[in-house]
Design an enzyme around this catalytic site. Structure first.
Site, PDB file in Angstrom:
ATOM      1  N   SER A  36       0.856  -1.183   0.000  1.00  0.00           N
ATOM      2  CA  SER A  36       0.000   0.000   0.000  1.00  0.00           C
ATOM      3  C   SER A  36       0.900   1.243   0.000  1.00  0.00           C
ATOM      4  O   SER A  36       1.870   1.316   0.752  1.00  0.00           O
ATOM      5  CB  SER A  36      -0.873  -0.024   1.261  1.00  0.00           C
ATOM      6  OG  SER A  36      -1.656   1.138   1.337  1.00  0.00           O
ATOM      7  N   ALA A  38       2.871   2.078  -2.403  1.00  0.00           N
ATOM      8  CA  ALA A  38       4.056   1.884  -3.262  1.00  0.00           C
ATOM      9  C   ALA A  38       3.923   2.667  -4.566  1.00  0.00           C
ATOM     10  O   ALA A  38       4.915   3.068  -5.179  1.00  0.00           O
ATOM     11  CB  ALA A  38       4.257   0.397  -3.568  1.00  0.00           C
ATOM     12  N   LYS A  40       1.047   1.784  -6.979  1.00  0.00           N
ATOM     13  CA  LYS A  40       0.330   0.978  -7.988  1.00  0.00           C
ATOM     14  C   LYS A  40      -0.711   1.824  -8.713  1.00  0.00           C
ATOM     15  O   LYS A  40      -0.792   1.812  -9.938  1.00  0.00           O
ATOM     16  CB  LYS A  40      -0.357  -0.240  -7.327  1.00  0.00           C
ATOM     17  CG  LYS A  40       0.580  -1.148  -6.574  1.00  0.00           C
ATOM     18  CD  LYS A  40      -0.153  -2.310  -5.929  1.00  0.00           C
ATOM     19  CE  LYS A  40      -1.172  -1.937  -4.875  1.00  0.00           C
ATOM     20  NZ  LYS A  40      -0.624  -1.283  -3.671  1.00  0.00           N
ATOM     21  N   SER A 108      -2.175  -7.785  -3.821  1.00  0.00           N
ATOM     22  CA  SER A 108      -1.954  -9.215  -4.143  1.00  0.00           C
ATOM     23  C   SER A 108      -0.691  -9.733  -3.455  1.00  0.00           C
ATOM     24  O   SER A 108       0.298 -10.046  -4.114  1.00  0.00           O
ATOM     25  CB  SER A 108      -1.929  -9.455  -5.657  1.00  0.00           C
ATOM     26  OG  SER A 108      -1.214  -8.472  -6.380  1.00  0.00           O
TER      27      SER A 108
HETATM   28  N1  LIG Z   1      -5.615  -4.739   6.191  1.00  0.00           N
HETATM   29  C1  LIG Z   1      -5.343  -4.133   5.042  1.00  0.00           C
HETATM   30  N2  LIG Z   1      -4.223  -4.469   4.345  1.00  0.00           N
HETATM   31  C2  LIG Z   1      -3.965  -3.858   3.170  1.00  0.00           C
HETATM   32  N3  LIG Z   1      -4.750  -2.898   2.611  1.00  0.00           N
HETATM   33  C3  LIG Z   1      -5.882  -2.534   3.270  1.00  0.00           C
HETATM   34  C4  LIG Z   1      -6.210  -3.134   4.514  1.00  0.00           C
HETATM   35  N4  LIG Z   1      -7.367  -2.565   4.933  1.00  0.00           N
HETATM   36  C5  LIG Z   1      -7.741  -1.680   4.010  1.00  0.00           C
HETATM   37  N5  LIG Z   1      -6.861  -1.642   2.998  1.00  0.00           N
HETATM   38  C6  LIG Z   1      -7.054  -0.830   1.785  1.00  0.00           C
HETATM   39  O1  LIG Z   1      -7.403  -1.768   0.769  1.00  0.00           O
HETATM   40  C7  LIG Z   1      -6.575  -1.623  -0.361  1.00  0.00           C
HETATM   41  C8  LIG Z   1      -5.999  -2.978  -0.800  1.00  0.00           C
HETATM   42  O2  LIG Z   1      -6.950  -3.725  -1.487  1.00  0.00           O
HETATM   43  P1  LIG Z   1      -6.490  -4.893  -2.460  1.00  0.00           P
HETATM   44  O3  LIG Z   1      -7.754  -5.445  -3.018  1.00  0.00           O
HETATM   45  O4  LIG Z   1      -5.484  -4.375  -3.390  1.00  0.00           O
HETATM   46  O5  LIG Z   1      -5.815  -5.930  -1.434  1.00  0.00           O
HETATM   47  S1  LIG Z   1      -5.420  -7.453  -1.667  1.00  0.00           S
HETATM   48  O6  LIG Z   1      -4.809  -7.554  -3.007  1.00  0.00           O
HETATM   49  O7  LIG Z   1      -6.612  -8.272  -1.591  1.00  0.00           O
HETATM   50  O8  LIG Z   1      -4.458  -7.768  -0.599  1.00  0.00           O
HETATM   51  C9  LIG Z   1      -5.402  -0.754   0.038  1.00  0.00           C
HETATM   52  O9  LIG Z   1      -5.230   0.107  -1.076  1.00  0.00           O
HETATM   53  P2  LIG Z   1      -3.810   0.547  -1.640  1.00  0.00           P
HETATM   54  O10 LIG Z   1      -3.278   1.486  -0.605  1.00  0.00           O
HETATM   55  O11 LIG Z   1      -4.165   1.255  -2.934  1.00  0.00           O
HETATM   56  O12 LIG Z   1      -2.934  -0.636  -1.891  1.00  0.00           O
HETATM   57  C10 LIG Z   1      -5.874  -0.032   1.292  1.00  0.00           C
HETATM   58  O13 LIG Z   1      -6.397   1.240   0.939  1.00  0.00           O
HETATM   59  N1  LIG Z   2       7.752   7.364  -8.386  1.00  0.00           N
HETATM   60  C1  LIG Z   2       6.529   7.309  -7.851  1.00  0.00           C
HETATM   61  N2  LIG Z   2       5.634   6.421  -8.336  1.00  0.00           N
HETATM   62  C2  LIG Z   2       4.385   6.334  -7.784  1.00  0.00           C
HETATM   63  N3  LIG Z   2       3.935   7.089  -6.771  1.00  0.00           N
HETATM   64  C3  LIG Z   2       4.798   7.993  -6.240  1.00  0.00           C
HETATM   65  C4  LIG Z   2       6.108   8.129  -6.751  1.00  0.00           C
HETATM   66  N4  LIG Z   2       6.738   9.082  -6.039  1.00  0.00           N
HETATM   67  C5  LIG Z   2       5.847   9.523  -5.140  1.00  0.00           C
HETATM   68  N5  LIG Z   2       4.662   8.882  -5.244  1.00  0.00           N
HETATM   69  C6  LIG Z   2       3.469   9.126  -4.391  1.00  0.00           C
HETATM   70  O1  LIG Z   2       3.249   7.951  -3.620  1.00  0.00           O
HETATM   71  C7  LIG Z   2       1.845   7.752  -3.398  1.00  0.00           C
HETATM   72  C8  LIG Z   2       1.468   6.370  -3.940  1.00  0.00           C
HETATM   73  O2  LIG Z   2       0.118   6.141  -3.648  1.00  0.00           O
HETATM   74  P1  LIG Z   2      -0.772   5.136  -4.492  1.00  0.00           P
HETATM   75  O3  LIG Z   2      -0.534   5.315  -5.940  1.00  0.00           O
HETATM   76  O4  LIG Z   2      -2.182   5.274  -3.981  1.00  0.00           O
HETATM   77  O5  LIG Z   2      -0.152   3.719  -4.028  1.00  0.00           O
HETATM   78  P2  LIG Z   2      -0.853   2.286  -4.035  1.00  0.00           P
HETATM   79  O6  LIG Z   2      -1.896   2.277  -5.101  1.00  0.00           O
HETATM   80  O7  LIG Z   2       0.269   1.327  -4.282  1.00  0.00           O
HETATM   81  O8  LIG Z   2      -1.431   2.142  -2.656  1.00  0.00           O
HETATM   82  C9  LIG Z   2       1.129   8.874  -4.133  1.00  0.00           C
HETATM   83  O9  LIG Z   2       0.844   9.895  -3.202  1.00  0.00           O
HETATM   84  C10 LIG Z   2       2.169   9.346  -5.155  1.00  0.00           C
HETATM   85  O10 LIG Z   2       2.021  10.699  -5.505  1.00  0.00           O
END
Ligand SMILES: Nc1ncnc2c1ncn2[C@@H]1O[C@H](COP(=O)(O)OS(=O)(=O)O)[C@@H](OP(=O)(O)O)[C@H]1O
Ligand SMILES: Nc1ncnc2c1ncn2[C@@H]1O[C@H](COP(=O)(O)OP(=O)(O)O)[C@@H](O)[C@H]1O
Length: 201
Positions: A36, A38, A40, A108
């Site tokens: 989360s 990173a 994506k 994932s």
């Molecule tokens: N416990 C826990 N662990 C990880 N993430 C959490 C959790 N609870 C809520 N969230 C929020 O849910 C987003 C991840 O959903 P995903 O469907 O990508 O997760 S997974 O692939 O089934 O592991 C994730 O979004 P991203 O930050 O965009 O990755 C979070 O916003």
């Molecule tokens: N090189 C980069 N690539 C992607 N996001 C970046 C980068 N540098 C800084 N960021 C910041 O990091 C955060 C990534 O969030 P997000 O895209 O929602 O991540 P994820 O979907 O993996 O949870 C954003 O606020 C984005 O602006």
């Protein structure tokens, strides 16, 4: 395994190959995995814009969005994450059959779940992109304030804090978002797709 019996596959009269020919590019599932925060969503959104400019027919599937609808009955246990990824894998496969380039962005965290999706498709159709970023950097970014809550014990089983993340062993592409800009990461993926013949002539 299917619970239903007496079901028979029905072929279409328009093939995947015919759809691809009409679109002028291959179908593919670009699978983004990573912690989360990173990057994506950020990288996949900008990549989609770039591919759109190149005339590629795309669709984006994102964890947060899919969990509002199709998968709103799933939580974050290992079993629910596996089912989340299985369903999204099946949807991505349907989109590949429709001739699209699908950008699927999900934490994932389990290698086996991702490999099961890979096995659903033709070998060259699945492009795994490891969105690599140091946990400390993700935590500093904390775009949704979730790491803070996880550290405070308000969210249990948060990936990277008290739940596992298994890095891919052999992803097609690794983008390092703590070392390169969003634009550089997008370019790296576009270059891979061009060099490997996904984008047509
Ligand atoms: N416990 C826990 N662990 C990880 N993430 C959490 C959790 N609870 C809520 N969230 C929020 O849910 C987003 C991840 O959903 P995903 O469907 O990508 O997760 S997974 O692939 O089934 O592991 C994730 O979004 P991203 O930050 O965009 O990755 C979070 O916003
Ligand atoms: N090189 C980069 N690539 C992607 N996001 C970046 C980068 N540098 C800084 N960021 C910041 O990091 C955060 C990534 O969030 P997000 O895209 O929602 O991540 P994820 O979907 O993996 O949870 C954003 O606020 C984005 O602006």
């Amino acid at each position: 395994m299917s619970k239903a019996s007496n079901i028979v596959w029905h072929e279409s009269n328009v093939t995947k190959e015919e759809r691809q020919k009409m679109k002028g590019h291959s179908s593919a599932v670009i699978w983004f995995t990573g912690l989360s925060g990173a990057g994506k969503s950020t990288v996949s959104v900008d990549l989609e814009k770039e591919l759109h400019k190149l005339g590629v027919h795309t669709y984006r599937l994102d964890g947060d969005n899919v969990r509002h609808g199709l998968n709103n009955n799933l939580g974050f246990s290992a079993e629910d994450r596996a089912e989340n990824i299985r369903r999204v894998g099946e949807v991505s496969k349907l989109m590949a059959d429709a001739g699209l380039v699908t950008l699927s962005a999900f934490i994932s965290p389990y290698r086996e779940d991702r490999d099961n999706v890979r096995k659903m498709m033709n070998e060259q159709e699945f492009v795994e992109v490891y969105v690599k970023c140091d946990l400390g950097v993700c935590e500093d970014r904390d775009p949704k304030g979730l790491y803070k809550k996880a550290r405070a014990g308000e969210i249990k089983g948060f990936t990277g804090i008290d739940d596992p993340y298994e890095e891919p062993n052999k992803p097609e592409i690794t983008v390092e978002t703590d070392k390169h800009s969003v634009e550089e990461c997008v370019k790296q993926i576009v270059d891979y797709l061009k060099q490997n013949g996904y984008l047509g002539e």
